[in-house]
Write a protein that holds these residues in place. Structure first.
Motif: not given
Length: 267
Positions: A176-188
């Motif tokens: 998922t993502h929650s930033s205006t940057d190119a930042l991906a958040e990866i969880s289990a």
């Protein structure tokens, strides 16, 4: 649904409960305390790691917070981690290897417990010199279970990079993502704000039909879909991401206009 009242209130923090200056208004605090006094628990559901929850404790220091997009449950009053759903080393290694092969200029960081580790070339945007923050090699980053893997790209557009990460990850993890940057958040796999909120709500004996969720970014989509499918309320802020707006049941004012408090006061 004019007579509908929640039995549990869940809210995202950044861009939702918090104003853009990173504070919570007195009006919002008063409204949440009014509901809490009436027996309705207030649960924070955020992409933030536990180490970023210290300041909010001074304002709303009760109950359980869902952190790291559902991977960590934090007791705010005792400031203790009470549950974790970690991403395992084999997945970390395979995902980072493939992303680095596809885009060699992808940089990584991880969150676990109260710690943040990042590659030397990774450029953190906040708390660079804070306690618990340190540099580490990629081999060290993937050597133990973590709550969240962060993948960042400095030049690709956000949506293009997140789509690339989703393609690489597949069903091995949740992206998922929650930033205006190119930042991906990866969880289990299967770990989202919805899974974390479902666990907390069950402890209170509350089902999704009796939950109201507030949010503004794509990492809130799973929680919105969870309550909407059951007849609960999924409330997007006025400035919310279009993908979240598409699954909302209601829209309220912006965070700077105390949209959360205004919606609750009108129930």
């Amino acid at each position: 649904m004019s007579d509908w009242r929640p039995r549990l209130i869940a809210s995202d923090m950044d861009g939702t409960l918090l104003r853009w200056d990173d504070t919570v208004s007195d009006a919002t605090v008063a409204e949440l305390e009014r509901w809490r006094a009436d027996g309705v628990p207030v649960v924070l559901a955020t992409g933030r790691p536990p180490r970023w929850m210290r300041r909010i404790r001074e304002v709303l220091g009760h109950g359980t917070a869902v952190c790291c997009n559902g991977a960590v449950l934090l007791d705010l009053e005792r400031f203790e981690i009470i549950a974790e759903e970690p991403l395992q080393p084999d997945v970390l290694e395979s995902v980072t290897t493939e992303l680095r092969r596809r885009r060699p200029d992808t940089w990584f960081a991880v969150e676990y417990g109260l710690e943040f580790r990042h590659e030397p070339i990774y450029r953190p945007r906040w708390d660079v010199d804070a306690p618990g923050v340190a540099e580490a090699s990629l081999d060290e980053l993937v050597a133990q279970p973590v709550a969240k893997l962060l993948a960042r790209h400095e030049t690709l557009p956000r949506d293009e990079f997140v789509a690339l990460v989703e393609d690489v990850v597949g069903d091995r993890a949740t992206v998922t993502h929650s930033s205006t940057d190119a930042l991906a958040e990866i969880s289990a796999p299967g770990v989202t704000k919805a899974s974390g909120l479902a666990t907390v709500a069950a402890r209170y004996g509350v089902g999704p039909e009796d939950v109201v969720v507030f949010g503004d970014m794509p990492n809130d989509i799973a929680a919105f879909e969870w309550v909407r499918a059951a007849g609960g309320r999924a409330v997007a802020m006025a400035h919310a991401h279009p993908d979240l707006m598409a699954v909302a049941t209601d829209v309220t004012g912006t965070n700077d206009d105390d949209g959360v408090a205004a919606f609750l006061a009108a129930l």
